[in-house]
Design an enzyme around this catalytic site. Sequence first.
Site, mmCIF file in Angstrom:
data_model
loop_
_atom_site.group_PDB
_atom_site.id
_atom_site.type_symbol
_atom_site.label_atom_id
_atom_site.label_comp_id
_atom_site.label_asym_id
_atom_site.label_seq_id
_atom_site.Cartn_x
_atom_site.Cartn_y
_atom_site.Cartn_z
ATOM 1 C CG HIS A 367 -2.774 -5.042 4.522
ATOM 2 N ND1 HIS A 367 -2.649 -5.239 6.012
ATOM 3 C CD2 HIS A 367 -1.490 -5.056 4.138
ATOM 4 C CE1 HIS A 367 -1.554 -5.507 6.437
ATOM 5 N NE2 HIS A 367 -0.655 -5.453 5.204
ATOM 6 C CB CYS A 680 5.356 -0.232 14.674
ATOM 7 S SG CYS A 680 4.909 -1.998 15.000
HETATM 8 C C1 PEP Z 1 -0.508 -3.288 13.829
HETATM 9 O O1 PEP Z 1 -1.175 -4.113 13.915
HETATM 10 O O2 PEP Z 1 -0.390 -2.188 14.689
HETATM 11 C C2 PEP Z 1 0.562 -3.431 13.201
HETATM 12 C C3 PEP Z 1 1.712 -2.612 12.914
HETATM 13 O O3 PEP Z 1 0.682 -4.648 12.189
HETATM 14 P P1 PEP Z 1 -0.222 -4.479 10.857
HETATM 15 O O4 PEP Z 1 -1.070 -3.260 10.716
HETATM 16 O O5 PEP Z 1 0.508 -5.148 9.830
HETATM 17 O O6 PEP Z 1 -1.214 -5.667 11.287
#
Ligand code: PEP
Length: 755
Positions: A367, A680
């Site tokens: 993150h 995404c």
């Molecule tokens: C993903 O898992 O690809 C996503 C876009 O969500 P996050 O990265 O916030 O888990």
Amino acid sequence: MRDLSAGPRVLLRRLRELMAEPLDPQERLDRIVRQIASNMVAEVCSVYVLRSDGVLELYATEGLNPEAVHLSQLKMGQGLVGTIAASAQSLNLSDAQAHPAFRYLPETGEEIYHSFLGVPILRAGRTLGVLVVQNKASRTYREDEVEALETTAMVIAEMIATGELKKITKPGLELDLTRAITIAGDGYNEGIGLGHVVLHEPRVVVTNLLNEDAESEVRRLAEALGSLRISIDDMLSRRDVATEGEHREVLETFRMFAHDQGWVRRMEEVIHNGLTAEAAVEKVQSDTKARMMRLTDPYLRERMHDFDDLANRLLRQLTGYSGRAMGEGLPTDAIIFARAMGAAELLDYPRDHLRGLVLEDGAVTSHVVIVARAMGIPVVGQAAGAVALAENGDTVIIDGDDGQLHLRPMADLVKAYEEKVRLRARRQEQFRALRDVEPLTKDGKRISLMMNAGLMVDLPQLAESGADGIGLFRTELQFMIASTMPKLEEQEAFYRNVIRQAAGRPVTFRALDIGGDKVVSYFRNHEEENPALGWRAIRLSLDRPGLLRTQLRALLRASADSELKMMLPMVTEVAEIHAVRELLQKEVQHLSKFGHSLPRRLQFGAMLEVPALMWQLDELMAEVDFVSVGSNDLFQFSMAADRGNARVSDRFDMLGKPFLRILRDIVRAAERNQTALTLCGEMAGKPLSAMALLGIGFRAVSMAPTSIGPVKAMLLSLNVDELAQELHAALDDKRSQEPIRTLLTRFAEEHGIAV
Ligand code: PEP
Ligand code: MG
């Protein structure tokens, strides 16, 4: 308990005075050795300083031939002095010549001295040099003399660390402490940064070394240890610290160290030898670290980090030093160094001061890295040893393209990088020029390019990047940076502001995705063995309907009279979508009952991140207006490879056949069901991967804003149909061994596509 005799105490005091006097460095060093020799009734006292070429050079002496100063040299590991430097341990010998490592240096005239006491000059566990006393008569130095000399070495370490000795270092040579070092890690976000080191957890600099009254210092130490133990016990007894798990293991190790009688006794001894409590903590920490740094067992080395953290906590207790580096005085070109770091901690730094982030741990989809990417700063992860080797304020170059760090770089390297930075700036300029160019492929396909966001600071990038909208708004970031749960009104105001700043461009809000690696400090959940597979995202929201309903209400209210586009994270079963829809319906009824305006249009979507959905695609698509693939999670779960663990996450290729075939099946289902589809995850932001996505049929992708330019440059030069033909054939081919990545790279090269 031994007490330091008056002599050494006088010596330390005298040295402190010498440090404060306005002397030139050689003069100061000469006086220091003279003072030590006279005080310890030694005929010789010498200081050897470690140079960057691994040579220990004689910098000052009392008693040996003065002509030998800056001439006499020993390699690391060579002779008695080199042995002390290499082992970071003192040597106390009554007959030096009899020691197997003894090496006679004719220029010094030291053959007449029998007794030898040498101690390493240490700073944070690193050897900076060696301090030696010698006597003609054969004798063994007393323990308190050894202690006194070691303490004196701390004073000299301080002098070396301030850079004072640079002035008396031969031109072309450098001291080890200021040595240029290159550390190879992994590039987690591209870009080049030139700036100055800011240690996320700065070392406490102890300036007050000598005590006035040992007993009161022992009491201060005991009090600080007492509070430290209580705070560890508190942390351990909290209900959210489960019986197992890494966090608990670290705390248990802390507790073990904090109660370790050997450690406490060592510190008390050092206090009785004349040091303050904080200087004693630092000295024992440095000695212990120096020993532990030489261990090869990874488990024990990890414990060294724990010990180091604990000693730092104790130092902070004693000095009242609590400041993180982000306060005043943060350089405007800060490159943050941390072992590991949470996303919220990074957000505490002012964005316009950040030039880069260096992590010893981390992984490309963790993150904090996603946040750094959103902020557009280069990141190097897996930078082993970076924190210990860097000093606050050191110059550093971070190269996120090559995954390298250059600490204290030489001038010519800085020059080369300045050139690289200029080149990049020119490229950025070219990307900026594309901002208003419509994203049409060479064969005329309109691709929707959207950006990911999560904070207010991201919003200006919408206009700057020329994105079509926000394809993923990570609502949990607002929760992660808050110290208490954001209230309904705060959430509503925040979403309203986002919509206003998006100025008509669509925003896809993702419902709260907390849990897993997205930690919200005030939301106590139980420590889990496998948090990524645990109680998170929509699972948690459905079990805490109050939380979810508040968010739904805030989103509905913020989008009154406009469009609300929202999606759910980590959906595993279609039934979860029904459950949320029901809650949403209740909220709509509630709002209309109380006369609130409602959104004119509601688009409801799901993220595809859990492989189980692959076998419910038609049912899923019948239920939602759109599907957004979260490739970070879908890849982690498909490959059973933790996205936060570089060792496994880099092992499998996102552009390999299995994952591309999974994605192609999703595209086919979306076409069959006429459901809008987007992707995404971080995959969409890399030009080569984005090219592959277009090749298998994606027409909408969402990525970090800084990737919009490079991805647009790629697609403007791409003929999608041509690529699709080759790519489908390769994905259908069950015999070919050629990696798809190779095919894609070749295709890009042959067709002059900018990837
Ligand atoms: C993903 O898992 O690809 C996503 C876009 O969500 P996050 O990265 O916030 O888990
Ligand atoms: Mg996800």
